[in-house]
Design a protein around this motif. Structure first.
Motif, PDB file in Angstrom:
ATOM      1  N   MET A   1     -61.008 -52.745  -8.577  1.00  0.00           N
ATOM      2  CA  MET A   1     -60.746 -54.184  -8.640  1.00  0.00           C
ATOM      3  C   MET A   1     -59.678 -54.601  -7.639  1.00  0.00           C
ATOM      4  N   LEU A   2     -58.622 -53.773  -7.509  1.00  0.00           N
ATOM      5  CA  LEU A   2     -57.549 -54.103  -6.566  1.00  0.00           C
ATOM      6  C   LEU A   2     -58.079 -54.177  -5.138  1.00  0.00           C
ATOM      7  N   GLN A   3     -58.983 -53.249  -4.767  1.00  0.00           N
ATOM      8  CA  GLN A   3     -59.533 -53.272  -3.415  1.00  0.00           C
ATOM      9  C   GLN A   3     -60.406 -54.498  -3.188  1.00  0.00           C
ATOM     10  N   TRP A   4     -61.093 -54.953  -4.223  1.00  0.00           N
ATOM     11  CA  TRP A   4     -61.869 -56.187  -4.109  1.00  0.00           C
ATOM     12  C   TRP A   4     -60.946 -57.381  -3.847  1.00  0.00           C
ATOM     13  N   ILE A   5     -59.819 -57.437  -4.540  1.00  0.00           N
ATOM     14  CA  ILE A   5     -58.850 -58.519  -4.330  1.00  0.00           C
ATOM     15  C   ILE A   5     -58.306 -58.471  -2.913  1.00  0.00           C
ATOM     16  N   TYR A 185     -69.369 -48.886   8.055  1.00  0.00           N
ATOM     17  CA  TYR A 185     -69.057 -48.251   6.772  1.00  0.00           C
ATOM     18  C   TYR A 185     -67.848 -48.929   6.125  1.00  0.00           C
ATOM     19  N   PHE A 186     -66.937 -49.416   6.941  1.00  0.00           N
ATOM     20  CA  PHE A 186     -65.701 -50.029   6.441  1.00  0.00           C
ATOM     21  C   PHE A 186     -65.809 -51.548   6.320  1.00  0.00           C
ATOM     22  N   TRP A 187     -66.558 -52.153   7.246  1.00  0.00           N
ATOM     23  CA  TRP A 187     -66.741 -53.606   7.266  1.00  0.00           C
ATOM     24  C   TRP A 187     -68.245 -53.832   7.382  1.00  0.00           C
ATOM     25  N   PRO A 188     -68.976 -53.906   6.275  1.00  0.00           N
ATOM     26  CA  PRO A 188     -70.435 -53.981   6.325  1.00  0.00           C
ATOM     27  C   PRO A 188     -70.932 -55.310   6.876  1.00  0.00           C
ATOM     28  N   ARG A 189     -72.178 -55.298   7.328  1.00  0.00           N
ATOM     29  CA  ARG A 189     -72.769 -56.514   7.890  1.00  0.00           C
ATOM     30  C   ARG A 189     -72.947 -57.593   6.838  1.00  0.00           C
ATOM     31  N   ARG A 190     -73.079 -57.201   5.577  1.00  0.00           N
ATOM     32  CA  ARG A 190     -73.190 -58.160   4.472  1.00  0.00           C
ATOM     33  C   ARG A 190     -72.248 -57.734   3.353  1.00  0.00           C
ATOM     34  N   GLY A 191     -71.809 -58.720   2.576  1.00  0.00           N
ATOM     35  CA  GLY A 191     -70.948 -58.417   1.440  1.00  0.00           C
ATOM     36  C   GLY A 191     -69.482 -58.666   1.741  1.00  0.00           C
ATOM     37  N   LEU A 192     -68.670 -58.657   0.706  1.00  0.00           N
ATOM     38  CA  LEU A 192     -67.254 -58.994   0.807  1.00  0.00           C
ATOM     39  C   LEU A 192     -66.334 -57.781   0.766  1.00  0.00           C
ATOM     40  N   TYR A 193     -66.849 -56.653   0.339  1.00  0.00           N
ATOM     41  CA  TYR A 193     -65.977 -55.489   0.159  1.00  0.00           C
ATOM     42  C   TYR A 193     -65.597 -54.873   1.500  1.00  0.00           C
ATOM     43  N   ARG A 194     -64.309 -54.606   1.674  1.00  0.00           N
ATOM     44  CA  ARG A 194     -63.794 -53.941   2.874  1.00  0.00           C
ATOM     45  C   ARG A 194     -63.154 -52.627   2.433  1.00  0.00           C
ATOM     46  N   ARG A 195     -63.593 -51.539   3.077  1.00  0.00           N
ATOM     47  CA  ARG A 195     -63.201 -50.198   2.640  1.00  0.00           C
ATOM     48  C   ARG A 195     -61.967 -49.706   3.411  1.00  0.00           C
ATOM     49  N   PRO A 196     -60.997 -49.093   2.746  1.00  0.00           N
ATOM     50  CA  PRO A 196     -59.866 -48.494   3.464  1.00  0.00           C
ATOM     51  C   PRO A 196     -60.290 -47.224   4.188  1.00  0.00           C
TER      52      PRO A 196
END
Length: 243
Positions: A1-5, A185-196
């Motif tokens: 959840m924290l990563q989504w925020i 993989y970290f910044w996908p073409r779709r969606g809001l999630y950004r991966r560390p």
């Protein structure tokens, strides 16, 4: 959840940052192509800094970054790899879809920097116009960047390489620098999630001019795909096979 925020916070900040930079640099950019480049360099650097601080996503450039006049044929997975390539190259000029010119801020700066816009719906005519526009702009030294698959391709998917890259390679008679990445993989073409983690853009060994078209395209695709797959594996990406 924290990563989504964190991800959503980053998207909001990066979105607000774009018009701020656009307005701040506008008086310089209106009269100077150098000003337009400075604005886009500032936006790229600032967005990558935000990604590191807010999301925990570090951007890393590997390989020898070309400084002279070359063709750069890159893997395209994400808006992030555009930012990283643009920031790394001294004088990047991208081949992009025409719709981008209609976008606020980005479109105006793209026009000022004389990016090459193509209509992807008319392939034969698009290639002819692209070649003509590139020929007309050869007096401006720099690095011409083309995404050989013509669109963003999500990690794990396969999309054919398009013949426009080969046409440019033959016309320009310059070295072609392949570029691999795992940015999607970290910044996908779709969606809001950004991966560390560590997003990488890697400049690979240049392909010398003069190769036969089929051999050139086979070498380019094999090189870019193999290195991109290696970078994805390094990041921890595991492709899911269709059931």
């Amino acid at each position: 959840m924290l990563q989504w925020i964190r991800s959503i916070t980053f998207i909001v900040l990066a979105t607000v940052y774009m018009p701020m930079i656009g307005v701040f640099y506008a008086p310089w950019a209106m009269f100077s192509r150098r000003g337009a480049y400075a604005a886009c360099k500032a936006y790229s650097a600032g967005t990558m800094w935000l990604a590191r601080v807010v999301v925990g996503m570090r951007c890393e450039i590997r390989g020898d970054v070309p400084e002279g006049a070359v063709l750069v044929a890159a893997k395209h997975q994400s808006f992030l790899d555009i930012l990283m390539i643009f920031h790394a190259l001294p004088r990047a000029k991208f081949i992009m879809k025409r719709e981008i010119l209609m976008m606020p801020v980005i479109g105006q700066y793209a026009k000022r920097m004389q990016m090459i816009a193509v209509n992807r719906g008319k392939r034969g005519a698009a290639i002819s116009k692209m070649l003509a526009d590139v020929k007309a702009g050869e007096a401006e030294p720099g690095q011409l960047v083309i995404y050989s698959q013509g669109t963003r391709v999500a990690p794990g998917l396969s999309v054919p390489y398009k013949k426009g890259t080969a046409a440019l390679y033959e016309q320009m008679r310059q070295p072609c620098v392949p570029v691999a990445t795992n940015a999607g993989y970290f910044w996908p073409r779709r969606g809001l999630y950004r991966r560390p983690g560590v997003a990488v853009v890697e400049f690979l060994t240049p392909i010398a001019p003069g190769m036969e078209r089929a051999a050139f395209m086979a070498t380019l695709e094999k090189t870019v795909e193999a290195h991109s797959d290696a970078l994805l594996a390094e990041a921890g990406f595991k492709a899911t096979l269709p059931v």
